[in-house]
Design an enzyme around this catalytic site. Structure first.
Site, PDB file in Angstrom:
ATOM      1  N   GLU A 158      -9.299   3.863   2.302  1.00 45.13           N
ATOM      2  CA  GLU A 158      -8.831   3.920   0.918  1.00 45.13           C
ATOM      3  C   GLU A 158      -7.808   2.842   0.579  1.00 45.13           C
ATOM      4  O   GLU A 158      -7.697   2.418  -0.562  1.00 45.13           O
ATOM      5  CB  GLU A 158      -8.224   5.300   0.631  1.00 45.13           C
ATOM      6  CG  GLU A 158      -6.768   5.520   1.075  1.00 45.13           C
ATOM      7  CD  GLU A 158      -6.548   5.390   2.562  1.00 45.13           C
ATOM      8  OE1 GLU A 158      -7.521   5.564   3.324  1.00 45.13           O
ATOM      9  OE2 GLU A 158      -5.413   5.108   2.982  1.00 45.13           O
TER      10      GLU A 158
ATOM     11  N   ASP B 199       1.765   6.557   5.381  1.00 49.30           N
ATOM     12  CA  ASP B 199       0.764   5.571   4.956  1.00 49.30           C
ATOM     13  C   ASP B 199       1.210   4.807   3.700  1.00 49.30           C
ATOM     14  O   ASP B 199       0.428   4.083   3.089  1.00 49.30           O
ATOM     15  CB  ASP B 199      -0.577   6.284   4.726  1.00 49.30           C
ATOM     16  CG  ASP B 199      -1.763   5.367   4.954  1.00 49.30           C
ATOM     17  OD1 ASP B 199      -1.586   4.323   5.606  1.00 49.30           O
ATOM     18  OD2 ASP B 199      -2.864   5.696   4.468  1.00 49.30           O
TER      19      ASP B 199
ATOM     20  N   ASP C 199      -2.474  10.351   3.447  1.00 55.38           N
ATOM     21  CA  ASP C 199      -3.866   9.953   3.654  1.00 55.38           C
ATOM     22  C   ASP C 199      -4.572  10.989   4.519  1.00 55.38           C
ATOM     23  O   ASP C 199      -4.496  10.941   5.749  1.00 55.38           O
ATOM     24  CB  ASP C 199      -3.918   8.568   4.313  1.00 55.38           C
ATOM     25  CG  ASP C 199      -5.352   8.115   4.569  1.00 55.38           C
ATOM     26  OD1 ASP C 199      -6.284   8.733   4.008  1.00 55.38           O
ATOM     27  OD2 ASP C 199      -5.524   7.127   5.328  1.00 55.38           O
TER      28      ASP C 199
ATOM     29  N   LYS D 214       0.861  -1.188   0.000  1.00 57.37           N
ATOM     30  CA  LYS D 214       0.000   0.000   0.000  1.00 57.37           C
ATOM     31  C   LYS D 214       0.893   1.231   0.000  1.00 57.37           C
ATOM     32  O   LYS D 214       1.711   1.414   0.901  1.00 57.37           O
ATOM     33  CB  LYS D 214      -0.898   0.004   1.239  1.00 57.37           C
ATOM     34  CG  LYS D 214      -1.627   1.338   1.479  1.00 57.37           C
ATOM     35  CD  LYS D 214      -2.517   1.308   2.726  1.00 57.37           C
ATOM     36  CE  LYS D 214      -3.096   2.702   3.021  1.00 57.37           C
ATOM     37  NZ  LYS D 214      -3.926   2.742   4.243  1.00 57.37           N
TER      38      LYS D 214
ATOM     39  N   ARG E 260      -7.560  -0.343   1.170  1.00 57.68           N
ATOM     40  CA  ARG E 260      -8.069  -1.625   0.656  1.00 57.68           C
ATOM     41  C   ARG E 260      -8.500  -1.504  -0.803  1.00 57.68           C
ATOM     42  O   ARG E 260      -8.451  -2.484  -1.545  1.00 57.68           O
ATOM     43  CB  ARG E 260      -9.210  -2.107   1.566  1.00 57.68           C
ATOM     44  CG  ARG E 260     -10.400  -1.195   1.613  1.00 57.68           C
ATOM     45  CD  ARG E 260     -11.310  -1.480   2.799  1.00 57.68           C
ATOM     46  NE  ARG E 260     -10.746  -1.022   4.069  1.00 57.68           N
ATOM     47  CZ  ARG E 260     -11.339  -1.178   5.246  1.00 57.68           C
ATOM     48  NH1 ARG E 260     -12.500  -1.802   5.340  1.00 57.68           N
ATOM     49  NH2 ARG E 260     -10.780  -0.723   6.350  1.00 57.68           N
TER      50      ARG E 260
ATOM     51  N   LYS F  35      -9.963  13.149   8.039  1.00 55.97           N
ATOM     52  CA  LYS F  35      -9.494  12.761   9.377  1.00 55.97           C
ATOM     53  C   LYS F  35      -9.457  13.973  10.290  1.00 55.97           C
ATOM     54  O   LYS F  35      -9.326  15.110   9.813  1.00 55.97           O
ATOM     55  CB  LYS F  35      -8.058  12.214   9.268  1.00 55.97           C
ATOM     56  CG  LYS F  35      -7.940  10.840   8.664  1.00 55.97           C
ATOM     57  CD  LYS F  35      -6.463  10.417   8.629  1.00 55.97           C
ATOM     58  CE  LYS F  35      -6.318   9.043   7.999  1.00 55.97           C
ATOM     59  NZ  LYS F  35      -6.900   7.961   8.792  1.00 55.97           N
TER      60      LYS F  35
HETATM   61  N1  BES Z   1      -4.050   4.749   6.959  1.00 57.31           N
HETATM   62  C1  BES Z   1      -5.159   4.512   7.800  1.00 57.31           C
HETATM   63  C2  BES Z   1      -4.868   3.537   8.933  1.00 57.31           C
HETATM   64  C3  BES Z   1      -3.840   3.968   9.945  1.00 57.31           C
HETATM   65  C4  BES Z   1      -4.230   4.503  11.158  1.00 57.31           C
HETATM   66  C5  BES Z   1      -2.501   3.781   9.715  1.00 57.31           C
HETATM   67  C6  BES Z   1      -3.284   4.857  12.099  1.00 57.31           C
HETATM   68  C7  BES Z   1      -1.547   4.143  10.655  1.00 57.31           C
HETATM   69  C8  BES Z   1      -1.945   4.676  11.849  1.00 57.31           C
HETATM   70  C9  BES Z   1      -6.303   3.927   6.979  1.00 57.31           C
HETATM   71  O1  BES Z   1      -6.378   4.353   5.660  1.00 57.31           O
HETATM   72  C10 BES Z   1      -7.573   4.356   7.632  1.00 57.31           C
HETATM   73  O2  BES Z   1      -7.814   5.527   7.662  1.00 57.31           O
HETATM   74  N2  BES Z   1      -8.331   3.397   8.130  1.00 57.31           N
HETATM   75  C11 BES Z   1      -9.559   3.670   8.784  1.00 57.31           C
HETATM   76  C12 BES Z   1     -10.578   2.701   8.270  1.00 57.31           C
HETATM   77  C13 BES Z   1     -11.991   3.033   8.675  1.00 57.31           C
HETATM   78  C14 BES Z   1     -12.440   4.293   7.991  1.00 57.31           C
HETATM   79  C15 BES Z   1     -12.884   1.883   8.302  1.00 57.31           C
HETATM   80  C16 BES Z   1      -9.336   3.511  10.272  1.00 57.31           C
HETATM   81  O3  BES Z   1      -8.555   2.648  10.679  1.00 57.31           O
HETATM   82  O4  BES Z   1      -9.923   4.278  11.028  1.00 57.31           O
HETATM   83 ZN    ZN Z   2      -4.639   4.939   4.786  1.00 60.86          ZN
HETATM   84 MN    MN Z   3      -7.433   6.173   5.474  1.00 57.47          MN
END
Ligand code: BES
Ligand code: ZN
Ligand code: MN
Length: 514
Positions: free
Chosen positions: A364, A303, A285, A280, A366, A292
């Site tokens: 995003e 990310d 992000d 990935k 996935r 966020k």
């Molecule tokens: N890149 C993030 C996940 C992440 C969080 C990586 C903290 C490193 C540290 C990912 O793209 C994300 O935002 N995931 C969301 C998914 C949710 C919206 C279903 C998450 O984990 O909150």
């Molecule tokens: Zn991400």
């Molecule tokens: Mn994300």
């Protein structure tokens, strides 16, 4: 960037010899010796100390230094010792239920470098009262630990800190041991590994205005120097091929999305099925329209740690001429909010043909992986695919920063990953998957939605990915907790850890090279 470290291996009898030539100007430097439980030392070490042994013993008693791992005795070199400074490093590890644990020479090397970094000339007497089974390997491991510890990312610091009294010089280390020729041979692959890990770290540490998808692809292109075939798929080609899930993520960004395919053909049989690694690479992000919160959003430059690991791994495998065919594939995008950005509620058709209803544009990663995984299994028919992704915050809730989450459709591949995880210290913990979790992805409008709900967030993410791997043996490593911002250690002081390069290099070396 950081001051370079050079390491060579010499015979024990040459340890602590007076420096010659250029090295002499740097002063006598630091002599490092190793001590085991109750200050036990090898005969060679005692001989070298000569009459100073008595002084060291007294200094140790005063400082209550007993030779335990993690402790050190830092002394002005006594008369008769050819050095300015004498550093005694403890190596004895606590005996547990299963006896004393195997010595960790990587950590030992790291601990030594932690004490001597910035010293121009360092001489290590690598000799222990309980000699390791393979002293050449042990010393080579220590040299890897030293290189990893010495890594610093200071590219954007224009001034040195006042508190930084370390001279801006290269550190030259000579390691004296019983088998210097063997150590030199073993150290070559470790140097390739150090270069791969530090490349991965640097990519993660780079800011997102510098390392946008196109710049990242350029960095991957540099692997061509090592004989890696690097192909960059541009947006136009991706449109034509049908990477709509991936392109949707990048569509709110001013930077073009890219997919980079790296190929290393090291197997004797050019037609041997490759192994494949997928990363990935979300260069930043923001969450997109489902933006966020501001706190720590700057961390989302990391990310792309999965993609960084894949590039670092390819660099290592090519540099050490691994006898295996390998595909490295990374999806590079930036996830931004914009008038053109995709929305919750959008339905996209993935490369596999399956349609996906978008729920939260912050999920995003996935979507990027879905298309790259499908492409790789369809085009290259690999023996297995392993993807690495900073995929979910939920994996941090479950496992913290100690273990990466392992999700897989294949027990053999999982067992191998669990084993090399323990061997390298890059540990993985297998998480459950199953039809009940899969049900959480049912959509009213499309073949699936891409987010399951609040519960089991890391598992539903893995269930989503599994729909794009067909029958290929596959493992997904969720490295949101380990790839960046993990605690510092003997062998890593960097924010971007380079996690996974050592793990996967070992997996390949132990099981897939012919
Ligand atoms: N890149 C993030 C996940 C992440 C969080 C990586 C903290 C490193 C540290 C990912 O793209 C994300 O935002 N995931 C969301 C998914 C949710 C919206 C279903 C998450 O984990 O909150
Ligand atoms: Zn991400
Ligand atoms: Mn994300």
């Amino acid at each position: 960037m950081a001051e370079p470290v050079s390491i060579d291996f010499i015979a024990l009898k040459d340890a602590g010899a007076a420096p010659k030539g250029r090295a002499a100007k740097a002063g006598a430097g630091t002599l490092v010796i190793l001590a085991g439980a109750d200050l036990s030392m090898s005969d060679a070490t005692r001989t070298l100390l000569g009459e100073a042994t008595e002084l060291v013993t007294r200094a140790a008693a005063t400082a209550k230094f007993k030779g335990n791992s993690g402790s050190a005795l830092d002394l002005l070199a006594p008369a008769g010792v050819n050095a300015d400074r004498l550093l005694v490093i403890g190596t004895a590890r606590k005996t547990g239920k299963n006896g004393a644990p195997a010595p960790d020479y990587l950590a030992l090397g790291g601990a030594i470098m932690g004490k001597v970094d910035g010293t121009a000339r360092v001489s290590v007497v690598f000799d222990l009262p309980d000699a390791p089974e393979d002293v050449a390997k042990a010393a080579a491991d220590a040299s890897l630990g030293m290189r990893l510890r010495a890594y610093k990312f200071d590219l954007y610091k224009t001034k040195k800190k006042d508190s930084d009294d370390k001279p801006d010089t290269a550190t030259h280390v000579s390691i004296a041991l019983a088998d210097p020729v063997g150590a030199k041979r073993e150290a070559r692959s470790r140097e390739a590994l150090a270069d791969g890990v530090t490349l991965a770290r640097s990519l993660v540490n780079e800011p997102p205005n510098v390392l946008f998808p196109g710049a990242f692809a350029d960095r991957a292109k540099e692997l061509e120097k090592l004989g890696v075939i690097v192909e960059v798929l541009e947006e136009k080609a991706l449109h034509k091929l049908g990477f709509r899930a991936l392109l949707g993520v990048g569509q709110g960004s001013d930077f073009d999305s890219k997919v980079v395919i790296m190929r290393w053909n090291g197997a004797k049989n050019a037609k041997a099925k490759p192994v494949a690694f997928v990363g990935k690479g979300v260069c930043f992000d923001s969450g997109g329209i489902s933006i966020k919160p501001a706190a720590s959003m700057e961390d989302m430059k990391g990310d792309m740690a999965g993609a960084a690991c894949v590039v670092g791994l390819m660099q290592t495998l090519a540099a050490r001429k691994a006898k295996v065919n390998v595909i490295g594939a990374i999806g590079l995008v930036e996830n931004m909010p914009d008038g053109k950005a995709q929305r919750p509620g959008d339905i996209v058709k993935s490369l596999s043909g399956q349609t996906v209803e978008l729920i939260n544009t912050d999920a995003e990663g996935r979507l990027v992986l879905a298309d790259v995984l499908w492409y790789v299994q369809d085009k290259y028919k690999p023996q297995f695919m392993i993807d690495l992704a900073t995929l979910t915050g939920a994996i941090l809730v479950a496992l913290g920063t100690e273990y990466a989450g392992l999700f897989s459709n294949n027990d053999e591949l999982s067992t191998r990953l669990l084993d090399v995880g323990l061997a390298t210290g890059e540990k993985v913990w297998r998480m459950p998957m199953g039809a009940a979790y899969d049900k959480l992805l049912e959509s009213k409008f499309a073949d699936m939605k891409h987010v399951g709900g609040r519960h089991a967030g890391s598992i539903t993410a893995a269930q989503f990915l599994q729909r794009f791997v067909n029958d290929t043996p596959w493992a997904h490593l969720d490295i949101a907790g380990t790839g960046m911002s993990s605690p510092q250690s003997d062998i890593n002081q960097s924010w971007g850890s380079g996690w996974g390069v050592r793990l996967l290099d070992r997996l390949v070396a132990d099981h897939y090279e012919v």
